[in-house]
Design an enzyme around this catalytic site. Structure first.
Site, mmCIF file in Angstrom:
data_model
loop_
_atom_site.group_PDB
_atom_site.id
_atom_site.type_symbol
_atom_site.label_atom_id
_atom_site.label_comp_id
_atom_site.label_asym_id
_atom_site.label_seq_id
_atom_site.Cartn_x
_atom_site.Cartn_y
_atom_site.Cartn_z
ATOM 1 C CG ASN A 1 -1.849 1.180 1.277
ATOM 2 O OD1 ASN A 1 -1.839 2.034 0.389
ATOM 3 N ND2 ASN A 1 -2.645 1.269 2.322
ATOM 4 C CE LYS B 1 0.317 3.228 6.164
ATOM 5 N NZ LYS B 1 -1.078 3.541 6.569
ATOM 6 N NE ARG C 1 -6.282 1.845 0.008
ATOM 7 C CZ ARG C 1 -6.126 3.089 0.403
ATOM 8 N NH1 ARG C 1 -4.929 3.550 0.712
ATOM 9 N NH2 ARG C 1 -7.154 3.900 0.487
ATOM 10 C CG HIS D 1 -12.274 4.342 3.056
ATOM 11 N ND1 HIS D 1 -12.848 5.504 3.531
ATOM 12 C CD2 HIS D 1 -10.940 4.500 3.222
ATOM 13 C CE1 HIS D 1 -11.904 6.319 3.966
ATOM 14 N NE2 HIS D 1 -10.733 5.731 3.790
ATOM 15 C CG HIS E 1 -13.009 3.001 6.861
ATOM 16 N ND1 HIS E 1 -12.396 1.766 6.745
ATOM 17 C CD2 HIS E 1 -12.002 3.907 6.870
ATOM 18 C CE1 HIS E 1 -11.085 1.929 6.686
ATOM 19 N NE2 HIS E 1 -10.823 3.225 6.759
ATOM 20 N N GLY F 1 -8.739 9.479 7.224
ATOM 21 C CA GLY F 1 -9.674 9.575 6.113
ATOM 22 C C GLY F 1 -10.911 8.797 6.513
ATOM 23 C CG MET G 1 -10.911 11.307 17.812
ATOM 24 S SD MET G 1 -11.905 12.832 17.815
ATOM 25 C CE MET G 1 -12.579 12.780 16.150
ATOM 26 N NE ARG G 2 -4.053 8.649 18.817
ATOM 27 C CZ ARG G 2 -3.015 8.023 18.277
ATOM 28 N NH1 ARG G 2 -2.618 6.866 18.778
ATOM 29 N NH2 ARG G 2 -2.377 8.539 17.234
ATOM 30 N N GLY H 1 -9.332 3.234 12.289
ATOM 31 C CA GLY H 1 -8.588 3.598 13.486
ATOM 32 C C GLY H 1 -9.413 4.259 14.563
ATOM 33 N N GLY I 1 -12.903 4.431 14.525
ATOM 34 C CA GLY I 1 -14.069 3.588 14.759
ATOM 35 C C GLY I 1 -13.785 2.427 15.697
ATOM 36 C CD GLU I 2 -10.433 -1.295 13.583
ATOM 37 O OE1 GLU I 2 -9.398 -1.636 14.196
ATOM 38 O OE2 GLU I 2 -10.548 -1.361 12.345
#
Length: 394
Positions: A8, A15, A94, A182, A209, A213, A285-286, A329, A331-332
């Site tokens: 990816n 990656k 990907r 996605h 998702h 992004g 977000m953290r 990331g 969402g989980e």
């Protein structure tokens, strides 16, 4: 040990994940990692399935394009030294954009690669980087077959009415339509969901998702029917640095009144907006959830508000909602975001078990919830490996 290499490639990173084929295709990689900081301070980091970790800086020379090519050569040499038992039998990639023609993964050759390169104007920030390793592997490992899996493919089955814009037909026929992205993640979640919620997986499903992004999709009977991203990866939800849906009149105003051009608008919309732009603090977000500033709170509020609005919109597209699935990331991992979105979506019959949500269990809906609510980790690399093995009959 025969293995599949999954790549990816991004604008500054490469990656990778390696899945053994013997005795059967592994669900999770034996080795995974990335080369990041390409064009700046490149370094390789990797970990094995047993938990062994690697990290080292890399010396790459030349311009950005040359460094990208050199990073792939470096990776193959590094693998020969550090994982000689993993013999690359095939490579799966990907690729963000498959255009109108590619609705399933394909085996790559010079002709299909050239056709995919014509789609670069549709995804200029992703497509050229996704395709670069393909051409390099043709040169470095010509006997290794390669498969492309497309982020847009899952959405090619959406109804035509969900793909077109209110533009003159000549523009639509010229390829200006909603493609969605996605899709590899949505494909994996859709395949996995029957194991989580049983027969409900055949009903109306809304998948969120959420990450740097973010997008959402509606599914009915396992087939995609609508999605929030469109012609580009800018549309829909608020994202890390991307604005999400915006009145096109704003863009006309910025051009006419603020003198902005293509380059400055691209920088604004892709790199300076979203959570970063609204908060003025961070795209992470953290960091925003731990901040006590009003700007950070507003960015989080807007993120959740946009998601909750799309729950209603996508439920309508799916003809109802039987399950809401969080993945990606955020969402989980972001317990507070899931709780807030579900509270805003209580009107559709969603009620969650707060303890289950805090533990990020697979099912977080309470017994009184009409809608199943799930937290399902996505596995795009694993699905790419599976498609690669199936197509090549490995």
């Amino acid at each position: 040990m025969k293995s599949i290499l999954v790549l990816n490639a991004g604008s500054s990173s490469l990656k990778f994940a390696i899945f053994p084929l013997e005795p059967v295709l592994a669900e999770h990689p034996a080795l995974s990692g990335q080369i990041e900081g390409i064009g700046a301070t490149p370094q390789l980091s990797a970990k094995t399935s047993e938990g062994k970790r690697y990290k080292e800086e890399i010396a790459l020379t030349g311009d950005l394009n040359e460094q990208h090519k050199a990073s792939l050569t470096y990776l193959f040499r590094w693998l020969e030294t550090n994982a000689p038992e993993l013999k690359i039998s095939a490579a799966g990639h990907r690729v963000v954009h498959g255009g109108e023609d590619y609705s399933v993964p394909i085996k790559l050759d010079a002709t299909s690669l050239a056709k995919l390169e014509t789609l670069i104007p549709l995804a200029p920030l992703h497509q050229p980087h996704n395709l670069r390793p393909v051409g390099e592997i043709f040169k470095l490992l010509p006997d290794v077959p390669q498969i492309a899996c497309f982020d847009t493919a899952f959405h090619r089955h959406n109804p035509e009415v969900a793909q077109i814009y209110g533009l003159p037909r000549a523009l639509t026929k010229g390829g200006i339509k909603s493609y969605g992205f996605h899709g590899i993640s949505y494909d994996y979640i859709t395949r996995t969901l029957p194991q989580v919620i049983g027969e409900k997986a055949k009903g109306g499903i809304v998948i969120a998702h959420l990450g740097n992004g973010s997008s959402m999709a509606a599914v009915r009977n396992g087939i995609g029917v609508a999605t929030t991203m469109g012609f580009s990866t800018l549309n829909g939800l608020l994202m890390g640095t991307r604005c999400g849906s915006i009145d096109p009149g704003v863009l006309l105003y910025l051009i006419d009144q603020k003198g902005m051009d293509y380059k400055s608008l691209t920088q604004l919309l892709y790199k300076e907006s979203g959570l970063l732009g609204v908060s003025g603090i961070s795209q992470d977000m953290r960091a925003l959830l731990s901040s006590d500033t009003s700007e950070a709170r507003e960015a989080v509020d807007l993120f959740c508000y946009r998601i909750a609005r799309e729950v209603g919109s996508l439920a309508a597209a799916a003809g109802g909602i039987d399950a809401l699935v969080f993945t990606g990331g955020i969402g989980e991992n972001a317990v507070a975001i899931r709780e807030r979105v579900c509270a805003l979506s209580a009107w559709v019959g969603i009620d969650i078990d707060l303890a289950a949500n805090n533990e990020s269990k697979l099912r977080i809906d309470s017994p009184k919830s009409r809608v199943a609510v799930c937290v399902v980790p996505t596995n795009e690399e694993g699905l790419i490996a599976r498609y690669t093995a199936e197509i090549l009959k490995l």
